[in-house]
Design an enzyme around this catalytic site. Sequence first.
Site, PDB file in Angstrom:
ATOM      1  CB  THR A   1      -2.868   4.033   0.938  1.00 11.79           C
ATOM      2  OG1 THR A   1      -2.730   4.898  -0.191  1.00 11.79           O
ATOM      3  CG2 THR A   1      -4.170   3.258   0.830  1.00 11.79           C
TER       4      THR A   1
ATOM      5  NE  ARG B   1      -2.231   8.962  -4.706  1.00 12.40           N
ATOM      6  CZ  ARG B   1      -1.003   9.116  -4.181  1.00 12.40           C
ATOM      7  NH1 ARG B   1      -0.289   8.046  -3.845  1.00 12.40           N
ATOM      8  NH2 ARG B   1      -0.507  10.316  -4.020  1.00 12.40           N
TER       9      ARG B   1
ATOM     10  CG  LEU C   1      -1.946  -1.093   1.381  1.00 12.13           C
ATOM     11  CD1 LEU C   1      -2.688  -0.958   2.708  1.00 12.13           C
ATOM     12  CD2 LEU C   1      -2.933  -1.075   0.226  1.00 12.13           C
ATOM     13  CG  ASP C   2       0.418   4.317  -2.909  1.00 15.05           C
ATOM     14  OD1 ASP C   2       1.236   3.491  -3.355  1.00 15.05           O
ATOM     15  OD2 ASP C   2      -0.443   4.881  -3.604  1.00 15.05           O
ATOM     16  NE  ARG C   3       5.672   8.490   2.914  1.00 21.73           N
ATOM     17  CZ  ARG C   3       5.366   9.695   3.395  1.00 21.73           C
ATOM     18  NH1 ARG C   3       5.045   9.852   4.665  1.00 21.73           N
ATOM     19  NH2 ARG C   3       5.363  10.750   2.612  1.00 21.73           N
TER      20      ARG C   3
END
Length: 594
Positions: free
Chosen positions: A310, A406, A306-308
């Site tokens: 998120t 996104r 997961l993105d930081r």
Amino acid sequence: MVRYIKNIFYVLQIFNKREITLNNRTLSRARPCNAQLTNVTNYSDLICKVTKEHTLYNSVNELSSGPRLHQNHFTVMSHTMESTEMTRVSAVNTSNTSVNSTTDELKETCKRKSEEKEDPEKSSRGKRRRGGGKKQLRTGERYIPPPQKRNPGVSFSKEHFDETTYYFEGGLRKVRPYYFDFKTYCKGRWIGKTLLEVFSSEFRAEPLEYYVMASKLGRIRLNETPMDDLSVTLRNNDFLRNTVHRHEPPVVGRPLEILEDNGEVLVVDKPASMPVHPCGRFRHNTVIFILGKERGICGLHTVHRLDRLTSGVLLFARTLEVSQKLDVLVRDRQLEKEYVCRVEGEFPEGEIICEEPILVVSFKVGLCRVHPKGKDCRTVFQRLSWNGHSSVVRCLPLTGRTHQIRVHLQFLGYPILNDPVYGSSAWGPQRAKGGLMGMSDDELLKAILEEHRLKESLHLLDIPDEVLVQVSNVQTDAQTPQPELLPRVCNSVSSDCTRSDVEQSVNQVHSSPALPGAVPGPTDENDDQTESTESSHLAATNTKDPLCSECKIVRPDPTEKELIMYLHALRYKGPDFEYSTRLPDWAKDEWIED
């Protein structure tokens, strides 16, 4: 023994032919055989006439294998025999004594030749064994040890977790500064350059003065030898170690919640702001390290990321076997992923499908955009609520491209409400709605960096320090240092640091022994060598380091709101499992933006 004699006859017979047919394949004879056959009446009375000093064989054991003998290449070895010598062998009706003596001679000859091959150092023509002796160095030549074997995979243990400690302040989890060793082998493009040239061209996060003073303090080592002279020319297999005083950005102080731990998978509810694994400036403030330091859990296999910024469901496999099974599900797209987000404006009702291809603009920075040359992807959106200012949207990514949700929301004209990258005004007045941007990729990247620099929010971007300096042109391009540069740099640094500061720093860095342990690092895609980093636990301290630029800067703490992006992984579902979390507060109907 009879089979030995038959095969000798068979080999000599086929090697006196110009062509050999084997398994329906015609093979040409490479060289004539020097053994000829004379009057042969039966297999039990075989007479071989040797006209030259050659005997054809591999080994006695292979003589019993029939056709296998000539499927491999043969070795012709010299054997001193009289040219007129006649050997008569009786294999069936004669005494076993003569047969055994012939067999013993063949075995002894093969054994002797085999020993000569296996021990080339005993032979005058044998090559020296690799590593058998240390190379004689010329006058002034440096010894470069052979490269060490790399670790096959990433594995963090207690020695890495003990490098430093956490403390909590203002709702944030913080890491005490600590000393850390970056290690790498010499890259191909560095060979022939001096250390000073490499630091000036590729490690521009710090000025040259820093590296010169660090070398004086023994923090830069080449092949484990402290280097106080940066004019040394690098060679292949040189091993470079640089000790730095490391600071990590803070993350949200909310604890990690474990949703499932059944021995096969570990599922956590990841808070926003913390990366999954060490990357960039983050090491201890990551999910992997927090689980290891606070819960003693290590040896996890990452299934997805997961993105930081998120939050939400994050899966780890406990064993390699489970990891491989989950990887198959991911590749076959048998995992159903559901996200929720809050976007700007009133998102249309009904099901909205976006299938625009996504292209990675910069791998190091992690910036993407819609582009015809990008990879195919597909996302399904559905509005859940609308409060008059923003909408909560359900997202189902059917593919797994970087920043897919996104980028697609930005393309549709409804970027995530607080997305620091794809909601930035640097994309233009329409913020790349419909894919319209009006600038090149380099101009876009610089514009995003400049906007966040003015807002003092560069900490929200996952950009390495070196790339940040290089792309944003904070410093001018470094020129190749002149010979007179080194003393000028040394004098400049010496005037800023007192002798007591230097002695204190040296004692502090070497106050505790380095712990072993290697961590594979990132791979340079444009280079033929791999860069690796290893940790060395020296000291975690609150005292300031005289060379550390971060110690001289007082940064305001980010607010918890700044560290959260309104994108949450709500549910992961497979053929026989399903994991989900609660809705975050910002996704609820009654939520009101501050």
